[in-house]
Design an enzyme around this catalytic site. Structure first.
Site, PDB file in Angstrom:
ATOM      1  N   THR A  33       0.779  -1.094  -0.068  1.00 19.74           N
ATOM      2  CA  THR A  33       0.066  -0.124   0.151  1.00 19.74           C
ATOM      3  C   THR A  33       0.804   0.996  -0.085  1.00 19.74           C
ATOM      4  O   THR A  33       1.986   1.225   0.622  1.00 19.74           O
ATOM      5  CB  THR A  33      -0.845   0.004   1.330  1.00 19.74           C
ATOM      6  OG1 THR A  33      -1.557  -1.338   1.330  1.00 19.74           O
ATOM      7  CG2 THR A  33      -1.754   1.175   1.067  1.00 19.74           C
ATOM      8  N   ASP A 148     -12.541  -9.219   8.528  1.00 24.36           N
ATOM      9  CA  ASP A 148     -11.297  -8.779   9.041  1.00 24.36           C
ATOM     10  C   ASP A 148     -11.568  -7.544   9.686  1.00 24.36           C
ATOM     11  O   ASP A 148     -10.935  -6.668   9.554  1.00 24.36           O
ATOM     12  CB  ASP A 148     -10.300  -8.508   8.094  1.00 24.36           C
ATOM     13  CG  ASP A 148      -9.041  -8.744   8.556  1.00 24.36           C
ATOM     14  OD1 ASP A 148      -8.793  -9.044   9.593  1.00 24.36           O
ATOM     15  OD2 ASP A 148      -7.935  -8.094   8.008  1.00 24.36           O
TER      16      ASP A 148
END
Length: 522
Positions: A33, A148
């Site tokens: 990321t 998650d």
């Protein structure tokens, strides 16, 4: 800022000729990321680039991961219109790699905030639930299970409304028709994952479980693993409240959110909101496939009878514990750590006996001599040290400079093992070799600590070694995905156990059965 190409490798610096990565902000699983700028807009706003990046993962699940990455983009496109979910700005392939670009959420995730803040109070937990439950209800109304939910995936916006934003839909899955009844991929973060999700059977209530565990962590600042008593099979979070009172009404809500059995847990976001006395977040009756939101009745698997219990938790190392070993009489446990120390602990009391210092790298392996008088330790500093158990005194260093020459490893020592007779020691290393060291009975013998043989053949660092019970052979395993069996009388391999694991996997552990007929590897 004006450069279009990397001056080192020639790659394009702009993705789709508009998104410029600034720096890496996270890496894990199968993606990286980056914080980036959208240069196509006059205000040059920040954005986030996620790159599908499985290159260093060493796994045969890359196709599955690519499919999950593709689905994440689809879900963000569908769900990102909600103000508390990042908006998808682009999804494309460039130079053979997949990318998605999404809205940048300025703010701090709850895990980061908890590191510098006090544990949450009751009102803060109620506020969190009332803020996030509508978001969870929204994604469930689109037949999506997040899978998650945890403090790291909840960001508090850095603006006046301070709203919570749910991020990272890389683990999410669709739950259409009979999909809820099928066993799928086990995915998520173990500390926060519901039992049925760990068995590949995530349902909508699994997200509620993860949200409940998140609340317990925020209330206590204690790892969820510590908040659950495995021996009793119950949550014991109340013990860790640190002068932080919680009303019975909220405590009951939290307890029901984290019920192990799905059929005793809240079945929908609306149920939780009603109990909290808040407005229902979404009108679930508007969904066309109503059956998709109904959690199937689940009969919990029988709990196996408990055959062990934790008698002590040994706390003292400042960093990860890399290795442990029992003395032959079972009275002492030795531990080696990334803090470069070795500790000896009394088994009966859990008391720390002494700390041995001297290594200048991670202590990757510790081993007791068969007579229980010596402890050996292997370290990333490329040496093996022998210590006297009774006093903690350093007896000698194997692999150190001495006698005008160097016999040691050229890479960090990853594993050590004593021969059953106690007169020989084996060591494995990142230099791809295994060395056999002569010890004998007298530390002052001129040959004590010399290398008897070097076993070469692995193409990557060796991670584990084990002597057979009769001492005639040695097993070694490596990052090259092979296990070798060595004949110690000849110093050569007699068997190669290759590719027992598909793809490239490190083999970290080896153990012979007591009769020497079976070798186990992990």
């Amino acid at each position: 800022d004006s450069n279009k190409y990397c001056q080192n490798c020639g790659s394009k610096l702009l993705l789709k000729d508009r998104y410029r990565p600034l720096n890496l902000i996270g890496q894990g699983g199968f993606g990286r990321t980056f914080l980036a700028i959208d240069e196509d807009k006059p205000s040059r706003p920040y954005c986030v680039i996620k790159q599908f990046f499985p290159a260093a993962q060493g796994t045969n699940n890359i196709n599955k991961a690519a499919e999950l990455f593709e689905k994440e983009a689809t879900r963000l496109d569908q769900l990102g219109k909600h103000s508390q979910i990042p908006e998808l700005m682009a999804h494309f392939t460039q130079d053979g790699r997949q990318y998605l670009v999404q809205e940048f959420i300025p703010g701090q995730n709850l895990a980061e905030g908890l590191n510098i803040e006090a544990p949450y109070k009751e009102e803060e937990i109620r506020g969190l639930l009332k803020n996030l439950l509508p978001v969870v209800g929204f994604i469930h109304s689109h037949n999506v299970i997040h899978r998650d939910i945890k403090p790291e995936n909840i960001i508090r916006r850095q603006n006046s409304d301070r709203q919570l934003v749910l991020v990272d839909f890389g683990a999410a899955k669709y739950a259409l028709g009979t999909a809820l009844l099928k066993t799928g991929t086990t995915i998520g973060t173990p500390e926060y994952t519901a039992p049925e999700q760990n068995r590949g059977k995530a349902v909508f209530a699994s997200d509620l479980y993860s949200l409940g565990v998140t609340c317990l962590h925020l209330l206590t600042k204690v790892s969820p693993f510590e908040l659950f008593d495995v021996g009793e099979g119950t949550w014991v979070w109340r013990r860790y409240l640190q002068n932080n009172s919680v009303s019975e009404k909220l405590a009951d809500v939290l307890d029901k959110l984290v019920e192990n059995a799905v059929n005793r847990r809240y079945q929908s976001v609306n149920e939780v909101m009603e109990t909290l006395g808040a407005d229902a977040p979404v009108n679930l009756t508007l969904i066309q496939d109503k059956t998709a939101l109904q959690t199937p009745k689940v009969t919990p698997a029988p709990v196996p009878s408990q055959t062990w219990k934790c008698i002590h938790t040994l706390i003292g190392h400042q960093k990860w514990v890399c290795s442990v070993a029992f003395s032959k009489d079972d009275k002492i446990v030795a531990s080696g750590s990334e803090d470069e120390t070795i500790k000896l602990w009394e088994v009966d009391s859990g008391r720390e006996i002494l700390t041995m210092r001297g290594h200048s790298g991670y202590v990757n392996s510790v081993a007791f001599s068969p007579d229980g008088k010596i402890l050996a330790s292997g370290s990333d500093d490329k040496t093996i040290r022998l210590w006297e158990i009774n006093t903690g005194k350093l007896l000698c260093i194997l692999g150190d400079w001495g006698r005008g020459e160097y016999f040691g490893h050229s890479g960090g020592v990853t594993a050590i093992a004593f021969h059953p007779d106690g007169k020989t020691l084996a060591s494995a290393s990142k230099d791809k070799n295994v060395k056999i060291w002569r010890l004998g009975d007298d530390i002052y013998d001129a040959n004590f600590g010399k290398v008897m043989m070097t076993l070469s053949g692995h193409s990557r660092p060796v991670r584990a070694i084990a002597f057979s019970p009769d001492g005639k052979t040695l097993a070694s395993s490596s990052e090259d995905n092979t296990i070798k069996i060595w004949d110690l009388s000849l110093g050569n391999t007699v068997k190669n156990l290759c590719n027992y694991y598909q793809g490239v996997h490190y083999i970290y552990a080896l153990a012979f059965s007591p009769d020497g007929k079976i070798l186990a590897s992990g």
